[in-house]
Design a protein around this motif. Structure first.
Motif, PDB file in Angstrom:
ATOM      1  N   PHE A  93      23.002 -19.049  21.046  1.00 55.89           N
ATOM      2  CA  PHE A  93      22.223 -19.224  19.670  1.00 55.89           C
ATOM      3  C   PHE A  93      22.762 -19.007  18.218  1.00 55.89           C
ATOM      4  CE2 PHE A  93      19.295 -19.646  22.952  1.00 55.89           C
ATOM      5  CZ  PHE A  93      18.028 -20.485  22.478  1.00 55.89           C
TER       6      PHE A  93
ATOM      7  N   GLY B 258      31.481 -19.227   5.697  1.00 57.19           N
ATOM      8  CA  GLY B 258      31.023 -20.544   6.106  1.00 57.19           C
ATOM      9  C   GLY B 258      32.600 -21.495   6.744  1.00 57.19           C
TER      10      GLY B 258
ATOM     11  N   GLY C 171      30.837 -10.751  19.947  1.00 56.39           N
ATOM     12  CA  GLY C 171      29.418 -10.356  19.762  1.00 56.39           C
ATOM     13  C   GLY C 171      28.751 -10.477  21.231  1.00 56.39           C
TER      14      GLY C 171
ATOM     15  N   GLY D 141      31.195 -11.887   8.022  1.00 58.66           N
ATOM     16  CA  GLY D 141      31.288 -13.433   7.821  1.00 58.66           C
ATOM     17  C   GLY D 141      32.706 -13.748   7.209  1.00 58.66           C
TER      18      GLY D 141
HETATM   19  P1  NAP Z   1      24.914 -17.344  13.408  1.00 58.34           P
HETATM   20  O1  NAP Z   1      23.609 -17.599  13.004  1.00 58.34           O
HETATM   21  O2  NAP Z   1      25.703 -18.268  13.856  1.00 58.34           O
HETATM   22  O3  NAP Z   1      25.886 -16.663  12.280  1.00 58.34           O
HETATM   23  C1  NAP Z   1      25.411 -16.486  10.894  1.00 58.34           C
HETATM   24  C2  NAP Z   1      26.608 -16.123  10.142  1.00 58.34           C
HETATM   25  O4  NAP Z   1      27.100 -14.795  10.391  1.00 58.34           O
HETATM   26  C3  NAP Z   1      27.760 -17.146  10.209  1.00 58.34           C
HETATM   27  O5  NAP Z   1      27.627 -18.146   9.559  1.00 58.34           O
HETATM   28  C4  NAP Z   1      29.027 -16.093   9.758  1.00 58.34           C
HETATM   29  O6  NAP Z   1      29.042 -15.870   8.650  1.00 58.34           O
HETATM   30  C5  NAP Z   1      28.581 -14.921  10.455  1.00 58.34           C
HETATM   31  N1  NAP Z   1      29.126 -14.698  12.050  1.00 58.34           N
HETATM   32  C6  NAP Z   1      28.257 -14.886  13.102  1.00 58.34           C
HETATM   33  N2  NAP Z   1      29.155 -14.540  14.104  1.00 58.34           N
HETATM   34  C7  NAP Z   1      30.135 -14.106  13.732  1.00 58.34           C
HETATM   35  C8  NAP Z   1      31.480 -13.653  14.070  1.00 58.34           C
HETATM   36  N3  NAP Z   1      31.615 -13.432  15.521  1.00 58.34           N
HETATM   37  N4  NAP Z   1      32.437 -13.142  13.409  1.00 58.34           N
HETATM   38  C9  NAP Z   1      32.317 -13.376  12.064  1.00 58.34           C
HETATM   39  N5  NAP Z   1      31.277 -13.839  11.443  1.00 58.34           N
HETATM   40  C10 NAP Z   1      30.322 -14.164  12.096  1.00 58.34           C
HETATM   41  O7  NAP Z   1      24.996 -16.087  14.632  1.00 58.34           O
HETATM   42  P2  NAP Z   1      23.778 -15.089  14.982  1.00 58.34           P
HETATM   43  O8  NAP Z   1      22.903 -15.784  15.628  1.00 58.34           O
HETATM   44  O9  NAP Z   1      23.335 -14.358  13.651  1.00 58.34           O
HETATM   45  O10 NAP Z   1      24.820 -13.992  15.604  1.00 58.34           O
HETATM   46  C11 NAP Z   1      25.546 -13.183  14.962  1.00 58.34           C
HETATM   47  C12 NAP Z   1      26.530 -12.750  15.965  1.00 58.34           C
HETATM   48  O11 NAP Z   1      25.672 -11.879  16.915  1.00 58.34           O
HETATM   49  C13 NAP Z   1      27.226 -13.437  16.812  1.00 58.34           C
HETATM   50  O12 NAP Z   1      28.741 -13.147  16.766  1.00 58.34           O
HETATM   51  C14 NAP Z   1      26.956 -13.584  18.186  1.00 58.34           C
HETATM   52  O13 NAP Z   1      27.703 -13.797  19.348  1.00 58.34           O
HETATM   53  C15 NAP Z   1      26.052 -12.161  18.111  1.00 58.34           C
HETATM   54  N6  NAP Z   1      24.759 -12.257  19.070  1.00 58.34           N
HETATM   55  C16 NAP Z   1      23.829 -13.347  18.655  1.00 58.34           C
HETATM   56  C17 NAP Z   1      22.727 -13.240  19.470  1.00 58.34           C
HETATM   57  C18 NAP Z   1      21.594 -14.083  19.163  1.00 58.34           C
HETATM   58  O14 NAP Z   1      20.544 -14.212  19.882  1.00 58.34           O
HETATM   59  N7  NAP Z   1      21.647 -14.927  18.064  1.00 58.34           N
HETATM   60  C19 NAP Z   1      22.594 -12.450  20.581  1.00 58.34           C
HETATM   61  C20 NAP Z   1      23.604 -11.520  20.997  1.00 58.34           C
HETATM   62  C21 NAP Z   1      24.784 -11.581  20.308  1.00 58.34           C
HETATM   63  P3  NAP Z   1      29.886 -16.828   7.628  1.00 58.34           P
HETATM   64  O15 NAP Z   1      29.285 -18.054   7.385  1.00 58.34           O
HETATM   65  O16 NAP Z   1      29.913 -15.898   6.289  1.00 58.34           O
HETATM   66  O17 NAP Z   1      31.141 -16.895   8.163  1.00 58.34           O
END
Ligand code: NAP
Length: 257
Positions: A77, A54, A10, A51
């Motif tokens: 983050f 968990g 991601g 996802g």
């Molecule tokens: P998060 O709060 O850690 O993730 C929430 C849930 O989304 C996790 O518990 C998991 O679900 C699922 N998830 C997250 N990343 C995953 C992955 N790579 N593969 C499979 N399931 C995943 O993360 P978030 O901040 O929502 O970010 C989601 C994705 O966007 C991440 O992969 C991250 O690298 C990308 N991203 C995030 C940001 C940001 O600012 N947060 C910016 C750029 C890119 P389950 O519990 O069901 O497994």
């Protein structure tokens, strides 16, 4: 049998790692994406989306797919997936590496104000400006919804889901990398007097900080969430270190850390 590696992605770093590792002989790479972006740029190699459910769901998935090493190259983050991955890999004793790009550092001319949460940032915002450029993403947006004396310019990759952006807000879409001239133009056009962002680190989205410095604007910066406490987890800051870690794990027959 191939050595199966799960790459939690991601990010641009994860895409670069996928390009490299998909060429490694004897390694079968599976990149995992959360599925937040409707039209993601798909890296080479096998990709799964969505996802796991968990920590327990991920542990079951790792077992079922006989994963021999896990690389977490998610965003700094994305604390939920990192905690789940550290926990599941630790439980199954699967080698686990976390790639964390360094955070941003203030330099001469910067007027940065660190915050621990979106709520704290929203509380401090009216004391710093009246027209804010908000790049903290869709999560945490609710904290800013109640502000009635600050106008917001909100930039997200995907449109904000219902109930939509707060009142007194204009939403624009944008995906990095961004340039300093582009960010200067945006800030000037919207007469922005304060920037709110999170300490993502990296080059792709650093241009707004340079633009804020040039315009003498204050910046509210959200601190990164803490890393999970996982004794066996290896934390590195570059893709090259991930590759050398994986070399070591492969050399140790998959048991090394
Ligand atoms: P998060 O709060 O850690 O993730 C929430 C849930 O989304 C996790 O518990 C998991 O679900 C699922 N998830 C997250 N990343 C995953 C992955 N790579 N593969 C499979 N399931 C995943 O993360 P978030 O901040 O929502 O970010 C989601 C994705 O966007 C991440 O992969 C991250 O690298 C990308 N991203 C995030 C940001 C940001 O600012 N947060 C910016 C750029 C890119 P389950 O519990 O069901 O497994």
């Amino acid at each position: 049998m191939d050595f199966r590696v799960l790459l939690l992605g991601g990010t641009a770093e994860a895409a670069r790692l996928a390009r490299e590792l998909s060429r490694w002989p004897g390694v079968q790479l599976i990149t995992s994406l959360a599925g937040r972006v409707r039209t993601p740029a798909l890296p080479p190699g096998q990709v799964r989306i969505g996802g796991f459910g968990g920590r327990a769901g991920l542990a079951g998935w790792l077992r079922e797919h006989r994963i021999a090493a896990v690389i977490d190259a998610t965003h700094p983050f994305a604390a939920g997936i990192t905690a789940a991955a550290a926990g599941a890999a630790g439980q199954l004793r699967v080698p686990f590496v976390l790639l964390r790009r360094p955070g941003w550092q203030a330099g001469p001319g910067d007027d940065w104000h660190w915050c621990g949460s979106p709520d704290e940032a929203a509380t401090r915002l009216p004391g710093l400006g009246r027209r804010a450029f908000l790049t903290t993403g869709r999560t945490g947006l609710a904290a800013f919804a109640a502000l009635d004396d600050v106008w917001l310019l909100l930039r997200t990759i995907e449109p904000v889901e219902p109930p939509g952006p707060p009142a007194r807000c204009e939403a624009v879409l944008g995906r990095g990398p961004f340039t300093v001239p582009g960010e200067l133009d945006l800030l000037r056009r919207h007469r922005i007097d304060v920037l709110v962002t999170k300490d993502s680190g990296g080059q792709a989205s650093a241009a707004k900080l340079v633009a804020a410095r040039r315009l003498g604007l204050p910046v509210l910066l959200l601190r990164r969430p803490p890393l999970p406490a996982a004794p066996a987890m290896r934390v590195v800051t570059t893709g090259a270190e991930v590759l050398s870690w994986l070399h070591g794990v492969l050399g140790a027959g998959g048991q090394g850390r």
